[in-house]
Motif scaffolding. Structure first.
Motif, mmCIF file in Angstrom:
data_model
loop_
_atom_site.group_PDB
_atom_site.id
_atom_site.type_symbol
_atom_site.label_atom_id
_atom_site.label_comp_id
_atom_site.label_asym_id
_atom_site.label_seq_id
_atom_site.Cartn_x
_atom_site.Cartn_y
_atom_site.Cartn_z
ATOM 1 N N ASN A 9 34.948 37.603 51.277
ATOM 2 C CA ASN A 9 36.068 38.074 50.373
ATOM 3 C C ASN A 9 35.296 37.625 48.934
ATOM 4 O O ASN A 9 35.523 37.952 47.289
ATOM 5 C CB ASN A 9 36.459 36.414 50.040
ATOM 6 N N LYS A 13 36.410 40.257 46.299
ATOM 7 C CA LYS A 13 38.609 40.463 46.453
ATOM 8 C C LYS A 13 37.877 38.280 45.416
ATOM 9 O O LYS A 13 39.010 38.778 44.811
ATOM 10 C CB LYS A 13 38.771 39.753 47.571
ATOM 11 N N ASP A 14 37.538 37.815 45.938
ATOM 12 C CA ASP A 14 37.328 36.451 45.161
ATOM 13 C C ASP A 14 36.108 36.523 44.678
ATOM 14 O O ASP A 14 35.192 35.210 44.150
ATOM 15 C CB ASP A 14 38.150 35.670 46.250
ATOM 16 N N ASN A 15 36.182 37.456 44.285
ATOM 17 C CA ASN A 15 34.282 37.954 43.077
ATOM 18 C C ASN A 15 34.709 36.525 42.058
ATOM 19 O O ASN A 15 35.499 36.408 41.594
ATOM 20 C CB ASN A 15 34.515 39.138 42.681
ATOM 21 N N SER A 19 36.566 38.217 39.631
ATOM 22 C CA SER A 19 38.613 37.888 40.041
ATOM 23 C C SER A 19 38.799 36.393 39.817
ATOM 24 O O SER A 19 39.727 36.284 39.033
ATOM 25 C CB SER A 19 38.742 38.278 41.421
ATOM 26 N N LEU A 20 38.278 35.608 39.693
ATOM 27 C CA LEU A 20 38.162 34.304 39.276
ATOM 28 C C LEU A 20 38.047 34.329 38.031
ATOM 29 O O LEU A 20 38.112 32.577 37.594
ATOM 30 C CB LEU A 20 37.196 33.078 40.885
ATOM 31 N N TYR A 21 37.000 34.827 37.096
ATOM 32 C CA TYR A 21 36.411 34.357 36.078
ATOM 33 C C TYR A 21 35.731 32.806 35.822
ATOM 34 O O TYR A 21 36.196 32.476 34.996
ATOM 35 C CB TYR A 21 37.846 34.775 35.080
ATOM 36 N N ALA A 197 35.397 44.204 35.507
ATOM 37 C CA ALA A 197 35.959 43.805 35.472
ATOM 38 C C ALA A 197 37.823 44.273 36.128
ATOM 39 O O ALA A 197 38.404 44.344 36.955
ATOM 40 C CB ALA A 197 36.803 42.068 34.759
ATOM 41 N N VAL A 200 37.395 46.412 39.307
ATOM 42 C CA VAL A 200 37.814 45.296 40.919
ATOM 43 C C VAL A 200 39.130 45.108 40.241
ATOM 44 O O VAL A 200 40.090 45.163 42.019
ATOM 45 C CB VAL A 200 37.429 44.395 40.219
ATOM 46 N N SER A 201 39.941 44.777 39.560
ATOM 47 C CA SER A 201 40.991 44.783 39.178
ATOM 48 C C SER A 201 42.194 45.892 39.906
ATOM 49 O O SER A 201 42.870 45.600 40.930
ATOM 50 C CB SER A 201 42.238 44.059 37.874
ATOM 51 N N LYS A 204 41.487 45.509 44.129
ATOM 52 C CA LYS A 204 42.364 44.511 44.337
ATOM 53 C C LYS A 204 44.301 45.216 44.803
ATOM 54 O O LYS A 204 44.455 44.550 45.568
ATOM 55 C CB LYS A 204 42.332 43.596 43.427
ATOM 56 N N ASN A 205 44.545 45.746 43.679
ATOM 57 C CA ASN A 205 45.457 46.283 43.043
ATOM 58 C C ASN A 205 46.082 46.999 44.740
ATOM 59 O O ASN A 205 46.841 47.419 45.243
ATOM 60 C CB ASN A 205 46.453 46.546 41.937
#
Length: 217
Positions: A9, A13-15, A19-21, A197, A200-201, A204-205
């Motif tokens: 992840n 997914k949780d980069n 992802s987490l900014y 970004a 990646v979004s 994920k969607n």
């Protein structure tokens, strides 16, 4: 969540960046060349793994009231050790990264993983989390560095961090007439970050929609 899934992840997914900014300030500042991206990535990986392991070891003997100062002291000590090693053995990298090496201390990724994960899990899980998040950060900064360096200079130039006179890899991708100098500036950093970004979004969607469709069936 099993260990492999947690490790995986951190890559996408949780980069931590896309992802987490987290750690965006250093990401925008140092991603002007692949050398910088790889150097900072390796430094962050080392600090993340070691800090996660140490914090996991002391989590049960650290009073709740002073846990954050304890984490910061551990992280600052590790960063200073890494900085001294880079100064001694990779002077070219130390010159190019400059103040951003000691600023790893205040990188949100490091303290965030210490508080959110290492303080609640065992040593092995914490080490894998640090490795996954570190590799995710390295993937993010290296991909941004690659795009910005190619678009702003038209080439990829890798220099030996232990000997700045030794070129490891040098290849021209774009002719001089097609380079976009804007990508070497802060504006180019923001544009590159926003595009990656967003991609990646979208991924994920799409992955979330596939999982939801399977559950409906």
């Amino acid at each position: 969540m099993n260990r492999f899934q947690n490790f995986k992840n951190g890559l996408l997914k949780d980069n931590p960046v896309f992802s987490l900014y987290l750690g965006i300030c250093s990401t925008l500042a140092i991603t002007t060349s692949v050398n910088n991206g790889l150097g900072m990535g390796v430094a962050v990986i080392c600090v993340l793994i070691m800090s996660n392991v140490i914090i996991s070891l002391v989590r049960n003997i650290t009073p709740e009231e002073i846990r954050i100062p304890v984490y910061i002291v551990i992280i600052a000590t590790l960063v200073k050790i890494i900085q001294m090693l880079i100064e001694a053995y990779a002077p070219a990298l130390n010159t190019s990264l400059g103040v951003f090496i000691p600023l790893i201390v205040v990188n949100c990724i490091i303290l965030g993983r210490a508080e959110a994960f290492a303080s609640k899990h065992g040593v092995l899980d914490s080490a894998l989390d640090g490795l996954g998040m570190g590799l995710g950060y390295t993937l993010a900064v290296t991909s941004m560095s690659l795009i910005r360096e190619v678009l702003s200079t038209g080439m990829i130039n890798l220099v030996n961090p232990f000997d700045e006179t030794q070129v490891l890899f040098n290849i021209r991708i774009l002719p001089d007439d097609y380079v976009i100098s804007m990508f070497s500036s802060p504006v180019g950093a923001f544009v590159t970050f926003a595009i990656l970004a967003a991609l990646v979004s979208v991924y994920k969607n799409h992955a979330g929609q596939k999982v939801a469709a399977k559950e409906v069936k």
